[in-house]
Design a protein around this motif. Sequence first.
Motif, PDB file in Angstrom:
ATOM      1  N   LEU A 265      99.847 -14.179  63.564  1.00  0.00           N
ATOM      2  CA  LEU A 265      98.566 -14.328  62.881  1.00  0.00           C
ATOM      3  C   LEU A 265      98.371 -13.208  61.870  1.00  0.00           C
ATOM      4  N   ASP A 266      98.682 -11.977  62.260  1.00  0.00           N
ATOM      5  CA  ASP A 266      98.534 -10.851  61.345  1.00  0.00           C
ATOM      6  C   ASP A 266      99.518 -10.947  60.189  1.00  0.00           C
ATOM      7  N   ILE A 267     100.715 -11.454  60.443  1.00  0.00           N
ATOM      8  CA  ILE A 267     101.697 -11.634  59.373  1.00  0.00           C
ATOM      9  C   ILE A 267     101.185 -12.641  58.347  1.00  0.00           C
ATOM     10  N   ALA A 268     100.631 -13.753  58.821  1.00  0.00           N
ATOM     11  CA  ALA A 268     100.095 -14.762  57.900  1.00  0.00           C
ATOM     12  C   ALA A 268      98.971 -14.174  57.047  1.00  0.00           C
ATOM     13  N   ILE A 269      98.100 -13.372  57.656  1.00  0.00           N
ATOM     14  CA  ILE A 269      97.001 -12.763  56.899  1.00  0.00           C
ATOM     15  C   ILE A 269      97.544 -11.724  55.932  1.00  0.00           C
ATOM     16  N   THR A 270      98.608 -10.998  56.325  1.00  0.00           N
ATOM     17  CA  THR A 270      99.227 -10.023  55.427  1.00  0.00           C
ATOM     18  C   THR A 270      99.710 -10.686  54.149  1.00  0.00           C
ATOM     19  N   SER A 374      96.484  -3.971  60.049  1.00  0.00           N
ATOM     20  CA  SER A 374      97.627  -3.723  59.181  1.00  0.00           C
ATOM     21  C   SER A 374      97.651  -4.631  57.969  1.00  0.00           C
ATOM     22  N   ALA A 375      97.208  -5.889  58.104  1.00  0.00           N
ATOM     23  CA  ALA A 375      97.252  -6.817  56.973  1.00  0.00           C
ATOM     24  C   ALA A 375      96.480  -6.262  55.785  1.00  0.00           C
ATOM     25  N   VAL A 418      98.200   8.733  65.239  1.00  0.00           N
ATOM     26  CA  VAL A 418      98.424   9.579  66.419  1.00  0.00           C
ATOM     27  C   VAL A 418      97.134   9.807  67.194  1.00  0.00           C
ATOM     28  N   SER A 419      96.024   9.969  66.471  1.00  0.00           N
ATOM     29  CA  SER A 419      94.805  10.470  67.114  1.00  0.00           C
ATOM     30  C   SER A 419      93.656   9.475  67.189  1.00  0.00           C
ATOM     31  N   PHE A 420      93.733   8.354  66.482  1.00  0.00           N
ATOM     32  CA  PHE A 420      92.547   7.506  66.433  1.00  0.00           C
ATOM     33  C   PHE A 420      92.840   6.058  66.779  1.00  0.00           C
ATOM     34  N   TYR A 421      93.624   5.375  65.965  1.00  0.00           N
ATOM     35  CA  TYR A 421      93.847   3.944  66.161  1.00  0.00           C
ATOM     36  C   TYR A 421      94.787   3.681  67.338  1.00  0.00           C
ATOM     37  N   GLN A 422      94.715   2.472  67.827  1.00  0.00           N
ATOM     38  CA  GLN A 422      95.577   2.044  68.926  1.00  0.00           C
ATOM     39  C   GLN A 422      96.162   0.675  68.586  1.00  0.00           C
ATOM     40  N   PRO A 423      97.489   0.519  68.669  1.00  0.00           N
ATOM     41  CA  PRO A 423      98.098  -0.784  68.344  1.00  0.00           C
ATOM     42  C   PRO A 423      97.566  -1.880  69.258  1.00  0.00           C
ATOM     43  N   ASN A 424      97.372  -3.053  68.670  1.00  0.00           N
ATOM     44  CA  ASN A 424      96.843  -4.183  69.422  1.00  0.00           C
ATOM     45  C   ASN A 424      97.938  -5.133  69.889  1.00  0.00           C
ATOM     46  N   VAL A 431     106.745  -7.659  61.321  1.00  0.00           N
ATOM     47  CA  VAL A 431     105.809  -7.239  60.278  1.00  0.00           C
ATOM     48  C   VAL A 431     106.545  -6.419  59.217  1.00  0.00           C
ATOM     49  N   TRP A 432     107.477  -5.588  59.640  1.00  0.00           N
ATOM     50  CA  TRP A 432     108.232  -4.775  58.681  1.00  0.00           C
ATOM     51  C   TRP A 432     108.984  -5.651  57.697  1.00  0.00           C
ATOM     52  N   LEU A 433     109.610  -6.711  58.198  1.00  0.00           N
ATOM     53  CA  LEU A 433     110.359  -7.604  57.317  1.00  0.00           C
ATOM     54  C   LEU A 433     109.446  -8.251  56.280  1.00  0.00           C
TER      55      LEU A 433
END
Length: 541
Positions: A265-270, A374-375, A418-424, A431-433
Motif C-alpha cells: 500500500l505504501d509503495i503504491a502511494i509512493t 515514507s511515501a 533513531v530517536s522519534f519515529y518507529q517503523p510500522n 520500497v528501496w527498489l
Amino acid sequence: SRLEALEIELRNLFGDDLLAVIPVYDPRRVGKLLGKLDETYGAIHKLEHRLGKEDREGDKNDLEGGLKAEDGGIVQPKKGKKKLRAMLDRKGDEKLALEMEISAARAHALENPVDVAALAVFSSHNAARLAASGDIGLVPSIDMVSEWAPPPDSVNFFALSGSKAYQRKALFWSIPFFIALFVFPIGALTGALANLTLALCGGTPATNPIYWEAYCDSSSAHVLGFLLTTIVPVSISAFWDTFVMPLCCQQLTQRLRMAPSLAELDIAITIQLYVFTVFNTFFLGVLGGAAVTDIGTAIEDGQFAELIGESLPAASNYFLNYTAVHALFTNMFRYFWPHDGTVLFQGLRLFRLASQPFTERERWIIRSTPSFRSARHYASFLLIFVIATAYANIAPFSLPLALAFFVTSWMAWKYNAVSFYQPNYESSGDVWLVVYRCYVATLGVAIVFHACVIVSKKYFWQAGLMAGVDVVVLHLGLVYIRRNIAKYVDAFPLQHVPPFKIFDPSCVEEIRQLYTPSELRAGACGWYPEAGKVWEKYGLL
C-alpha cells in the motif's frame, strides 16, 4: 464452501506438507465499535476528572450555588455536579452496551471468514516456495492466485476482504477522482504566483497589457511582492503536499483493496505521490508563469518544447526559494517538531480550537510514537532532486541549495529515525527498489528538460544526441539493478523466517493467533486506535 474446496485442492497437491489453511477475517465492524468504545472511555475519563476536581475544591466550592432550606438547614448539592454524575451514568451505560455489541460482532466475524483470501501454512520451505510461485495453476475453479504472506504486523486485512469483481468496480469509479486529484492545477497556481510580479510589472504600461500601476509603482510593492511570490506559493505547495495529497491518495488507494500488505500500500502511494510531484508540482510549476502570457501562443505556433526551455528560467526563483526553505527551515524544524500533525494540533490547542489533554490516556495518545510516512518523504526528496538536476545548467545555485537540503535531511532524519519515529512495517527491500526506479525516472525527467533548453536555443540534433545517449545509459542502469539486486530482493530468503519452529505442527495455533486481527482477539489484545493503518498518527480513517 470456497475455503473448504481450497483446502481440499491444496491437500491433494501438497499432501502432509500442508499443515493448515487459516481463514482471513474482516475486522472492520469490530474496529469501528472499538473506536467508539475508546471514545466513550475517553469521555468517561474526562467526566471523572471533572468530578474529582470538584471534590478537591472543598466544601465551599461543592456547596456553591446550593440552597439552604429554612426549617432544617439542609444543603442541596450543586446542580452542575448532579448533571456530571448523570452524564457519567449515561456514558457507563453506553460503555456496557458497546461491550456487548463488540462481543456479538466479534463472534459473528469469527464465524464468517471472508472467502476471497486465506493463509496456507506448510511444513517445509520447498512446499511453501512452490505454492507461492503462482504459476502452478493453483485451483483455477476457485480463481485464486498465490503469493508469500506478509509478516503479521504488515497484513492489510481491509484489502484482503475485497474480491476481484469489487476491485475492478472500485478501480473504475476511482479513476475520475485520481485524474481530478492529479491534474488539479496547484503547481500551475504556485508557479503563476511566483511569477506574478514579472507578469504584472514587466515592461511598461504601453508594452504590457496587464501592467498594474497601483501594484508595481507602490512603495509597498516589494514587501507585497515578496509575500505573494515567495512565502505564499511555498506555503500553499507545502500544505497541499503534506496534508491534502497523502491523505487523498491513501484513502483512494485503500478503497481499491488491491494491496494485501501495508508495504505494498505504501509503495503504491509512493509512486502516486512521485508522479504528482513531478507532473503537477514541478512541470505545471514550470509552466505556471508562462501560462499567464505565453502558453496560448506557444501551443498555437507548435513551439511547446521552446516554451518549456524558456519557462525554466522564469520559474527558477520559485523553485530556488522552495529548495532554500526546505533546506534551511523545514529540515531544521524537524528537530523541534518532527511530526507535522503534532505541529498542527499543538497550534489548535494553543488557540483552544482542539480539546486539551485532561487525562493520562489523552497525554499518552499525544505523546505516542508516530510511524514513518515514507511515501510523502521520498516524493519530497525526489522533487528537490529533480529541481536541482533540471536547473543545473540554468540556475547553478540550485545545486548547492539541493546539497544543503540533502545534508540537513540526513542530519534531521537520522535523528528522527533513531530517536522519534518507529517503523510500522518491514518491506524487505521492496520500497528501496521502487525509490531507486523513481530516482532513475527523475534523471530521465531532467534529461528531457535539459533537451528542451537546448532546443530553445535552436540546437536540435545536439539535444537529440544528448537525450538518446543518456536514456541508453539509464536503461543499462536499470538492467544492472534488476539482474544484480532486484532478483535477490524478490526471492524470499531462508533467513527471513518467523521466530517459531516452522516445521513443528504445533506452531499452527501460534500462527493463527498472529494472523488474527487484533480487533478479533480475546480482549482485543494488541489493539490500539491506530492499529492496522499504514501511517500512524496522520489522521487516517
